[in-house]
Design a protein around this motif. Structure first.
Motif, mmCIF file in Angstrom:
data_model
loop_
_atom_site.group_PDB
_atom_site.id
_atom_site.type_symbol
_atom_site.label_atom_id
_atom_site.label_comp_id
_atom_site.label_asym_id
_atom_site.label_seq_id
_atom_site.Cartn_x
_atom_site.Cartn_y
_atom_site.Cartn_z
ATOM 1 N N LYS A 53 0.872 -1.164 0.000
ATOM 2 C CA LYS A 53 0.000 0.000 0.000
ATOM 3 C C LYS A 53 0.913 1.220 0.000
ATOM 4 N N PRO A 54 0.614 2.247 -0.795
ATOM 5 C CA PRO A 54 1.476 3.426 -0.802
ATOM 6 C C PRO A 54 1.669 3.992 0.609
ATOM 7 N N LEU A 98 8.337 13.194 4.265
ATOM 8 C CA LEU A 98 7.097 13.514 4.973
ATOM 9 C C LEU A 98 7.139 14.951 5.480
ATOM 10 N N ASN A 99 8.271 15.374 6.055
ATOM 11 C CA ASN A 99 8.394 16.756 6.559
ATOM 12 C C ASN A 99 8.146 17.785 5.459
ATOM 13 N N GLY A 115 -1.686 11.478 -0.666
ATOM 14 C CA GLY A 115 -2.350 10.627 0.318
ATOM 15 C C GLY A 115 -1.413 9.672 1.030
ATOM 16 N N ARG A 116 -0.326 9.274 0.391
ATOM 17 C CA ARG A 116 0.644 8.355 0.993
ATOM 18 C C ARG A 116 1.288 8.918 2.256
ATOM 19 N N ARG A 124 -5.141 14.986 6.506
ATOM 20 C CA ARG A 124 -4.160 16.065 6.616
ATOM 21 C C ARG A 124 -2.813 15.471 7.035
ATOM 22 N N ILE A 125 -1.766 16.063 6.538
ATOM 23 C CA ILE A 125 -0.414 15.611 6.857
ATOM 24 C C ILE A 125 0.089 16.506 7.986
#
Length: 164
Positions: A53-54, A98-99, A115-116, A124-125
Motif C-alpha cells: 500500500k502506498p 514527509l516533513n 495521500g501516501r 491532513r499531513i
C-alpha cells in the motif's frame, strides 16, 4: 496475466540450449473493508504474494506452491506505515519526504499524489503522521517463505512444539 519467457539465440546444429520459462501474474487486487481478499490462481506453480500500500512497507509471502484445488490462507498481517521513499526500509529519507509535505490537506485532487503521507488517514499531513513514521523508524519490509500448514514437515514441527 503476464508471461515472461527467457529468449536467447537459437542453438547451432548439434548444440542444445536451455530456455527458462517463468509465468508472472501481476494483479492489483482491492481488499474488502476488513482487509481480506481472494485471488483465484488456476496455473499450478510457485508464487510470491506481495502485499503493499502506498506509504507502507510491503509484506511478501514467497514460494507458495499452488496445486489443483488448494486453498491458501495467509495469516493476518498489519502493514507498517512510513515508507515514503520505496526502498524497503523506513529511514531518514522517508522522514525528510514527509516533513516536506507537513501541513497539506488531502483533497480529491491531490489524494493520489499526497495521500501516501497521511499515515493515519485523517485527510491532513501533520505531526501525528510524523510521530507514526518516527515510531516505525528502522523497520524493514517483511519477507517470509511459505510453509504449507498441511505438509508433513509442518505437522511434525507442530507436534514437536506441543511435547513437553
Amino acid at each position: 496475466l503476464e508471461e515472461q519467457v527467457g529468449q536467447e539465440e537459437l542453438p547451432q546444429d548439434g548444440e542444445t540450449q536451455e530456455v527458462e520459462e517463468e509465468l508472472v501474474l501481476d494483479r492489483e487486487i482491492e481488499t474488502e473493508e476488513d482487509g481480506s481478499y481472494v485471488l483465484d490462481i488456476t496455473e499450478v506453480g510457485s508464487y510470491d504474494v506481495v502485499i503493499e500500500k502506498p506509504g507502507y512497507l510491503s509484506y511478501t509471502v514467497a514460494k507458495i506452491e499452488i496445486t489443483p484445488g488448494l486453498i491458501v490462507e495467509i495469516q493476518e498481517h498489519k502493514l507498517i506505515a512510513g515508507e515514503e521513499i520505496e526502498d524497503g526500509e523506513i529511514e531518514i529519507a522517508d522522514l525528510v519526504e514527509l516533513n516536506a509535505n507537513l501541513g497539506i490537506e488531502i483533497t480529491e485532487d491531490n489524494k493520489e499524489e499526497k495521500g501516501r503521507y497521511d499515515l493515519n488517514e485523517d485527510r491532513r499531513i501533520d505531526m501525528t503522521d510524523r510521530t507514526i513514521l518516527k515510531k516505525n523508524y528502522g523497520k524493514k519490509a517483511e519477507y517470509e517463505e511459505w510453509v504449507d500448514p498441511n505438509s508433513i514437515d509442518s505437522i511434525e514441527d507442530e507436534e514437536d512444539d506441543e511435547q513437553p
